[in-house]
Scaffold this motif. Structure first.
Motif, mmCIF file in Angstrom:
data_model
loop_
_atom_site.group_PDB
_atom_site.id
_atom_site.type_symbol
_atom_site.label_atom_id
_atom_site.label_comp_id
_atom_site.label_asym_id
_atom_site.label_seq_id
_atom_site.Cartn_x
_atom_site.Cartn_y
_atom_site.Cartn_z
ATOM 1 N N GLY A 183 92.825 61.515 -22.447
ATOM 2 C CA GLY A 183 92.623 62.931 -22.732
ATOM 3 C C GLY A 183 93.887 63.761 -22.837
ATOM 4 N N VAL A 184 94.962 63.155 -23.342
ATOM 5 C CA VAL A 184 96.208 63.888 -23.567
ATOM 6 C C VAL A 184 96.653 63.659 -25.002
ATOM 7 C CG1 VAL A 184 96.926 63.770 -21.143
ATOM 8 C CG2 VAL A 184 97.669 61.992 -22.735
ATOM 9 N N ASP A 185 97.703 64.361 -25.409
ATOM 10 C CA ASP A 185 98.226 64.206 -26.752
ATOM 11 C C ASP A 185 99.095 62.955 -26.832
ATOM 12 O OD1 ASP A 185 98.362 65.700 -29.374
ATOM 13 O OD2 ASP A 185 100.498 65.333 -28.993
ATOM 14 N N GLN A 186 99.162 62.379 -28.014
ATOM 15 C CA GLN A 186 99.957 61.168 -28.228
ATOM 16 C C GLN A 186 101.436 61.404 -27.949
ATOM 17 O OE1 GLN A 186 102.068 60.728 -31.257
ATOM 18 N NE2 GLN A 186 102.853 58.857 -30.339
ATOM 19 N N THR A 187 101.918 62.616 -28.150
ATOM 20 C CA THR A 187 103.333 62.889 -27.904
ATOM 21 C C THR A 187 103.686 62.711 -26.427
ATOM 22 O OG1 THR A 187 102.903 65.264 -27.748
ATOM 23 C CG2 THR A 187 103.631 64.419 -29.874
ATOM 24 N N LEU A 188 102.767 63.026 -25.525
ATOM 25 C CA LEU A 188 103.018 62.803 -24.095
ATOM 26 C C LEU A 188 103.128 61.311 -23.807
ATOM 27 C CD1 LEU A 188 103.394 63.772 -21.214
ATOM 28 C CD2 LEU A 188 100.918 63.807 -20.977
ATOM 29 N N ILE A 189 102.284 60.507 -24.419
ATOM 30 C CA ILE A 189 102.355 59.063 -24.241
ATOM 31 C C ILE A 189 103.707 58.553 -24.739
ATOM 32 C CG2 ILE A 189 101.296 56.842 -24.788
ATOM 33 C CD1 ILE A 189 99.545 58.710 -23.046
ATOM 34 N N SER A 190 104.155 59.091 -25.868
ATOM 35 C CA SER A 190 105.452 58.705 -26.410
ATOM 36 C C SER A 190 106.579 59.087 -25.458
ATOM 37 C CB SER A 190 105.671 59.370 -27.773
ATOM 38 O OG SER A 190 106.943 59.071 -28.279
ATOM 39 N N VAL B 89 99.393 57.151 -14.847
ATOM 40 C CA VAL B 89 100.642 56.883 -15.557
ATOM 41 C C VAL B 89 101.021 55.410 -15.434
ATOM 42 C CG1 VAL B 89 103.106 57.413 -15.666
ATOM 43 C CG2 VAL B 89 101.454 59.250 -15.375
ATOM 44 N N LEU B 90 100.783 54.807 -14.281
ATOM 45 C CA LEU B 90 101.027 53.374 -14.133
ATOM 46 C C LEU B 90 100.155 52.574 -15.104
ATOM 47 C CD1 LEU B 90 101.352 52.896 -10.281
ATOM 48 C CD2 LEU B 90 103.107 52.526 -11.998
ATOM 49 N N THR B 91 98.900 52.986 -15.238
ATOM 50 C CA THR B 91 98.002 52.329 -16.185
ATOM 51 C C THR B 91 98.496 52.517 -17.608
ATOM 52 O OG1 THR B 91 96.146 52.702 -14.690
ATOM 53 C CG2 THR B 91 95.608 52.194 -16.973
ATOM 54 N N ILE B 92 98.954 53.717 -17.939
ATOM 55 C CA ILE B 92 99.494 53.996 -19.269
ATOM 56 C C ILE B 92 100.690 53.093 -19.544
ATOM 57 C CG2 ILE B 92 100.750 55.704 -20.648
ATOM 58 C CD1 ILE B 92 98.923 57.844 -19.325
ATOM 59 N N LYS B 93 101.594 52.984 -18.593
ATOM 60 C CA LYS B 93 102.783 52.152 -18.786
ATOM 61 C C LYS B 93 102.408 50.686 -18.948
ATOM 62 C CE LYS B 93 106.215 55.185 -16.738
ATOM 63 N NZ LYS B 93 107.422 55.250 -15.933
ATOM 64 N N ARG B 94 101.432 50.228 -18.190
ATOM 65 C CA ARG B 94 100.966 48.843 -18.327
ATOM 66 C C ARG B 94 100.341 48.628 -19.711
ATOM 67 N NH1 ARG B 94 97.221 47.964 -14.059
ATOM 68 N NH2 ARG B 94 95.673 48.790 -15.466
#
Length: 72
Positions: A47-54, A26-31
């Motif tokens: 490997g997750v859905d784009q809505t989770l990233i949003s 999640v830290l990598t995602i936020k960066r």
């Protein structure tokens, strides 16, 4: 619920057995989001859905993982 939170028994993030992500991911995602990488690209990579990233970007999920702890 408040009692669980106070005493550290509330399962958050990777402590939830069905979680596909870890706090490090999640830290990598936020960066990556701060760097301007598209949500779809990040979602496909982890490997997750784009809505989770949003939801992570908007502060609806994984709120306990703070971006202030990132080391660049």
């Amino acid at each position: 619920m408040a009692d669980c939170r106070e005493h550290g028994r509330l399962a958050l993030g990777s402590r939830i057995g069905t979680s596909k992500l870890t706090e490090a991911v999640v830290l990598t995602i936020k960066r990556d989001l701060e760097s301007g990488i598209y949500q779809r690209v990040i979602a496909d990579r982890v490997g997750v859905d784009q809505t989770l990233i949003s939801m992570i970007k908007r502060g609806k999920r994984w709120v306990h993982v703070l971006t202030c702890c990132l080391l660049y």
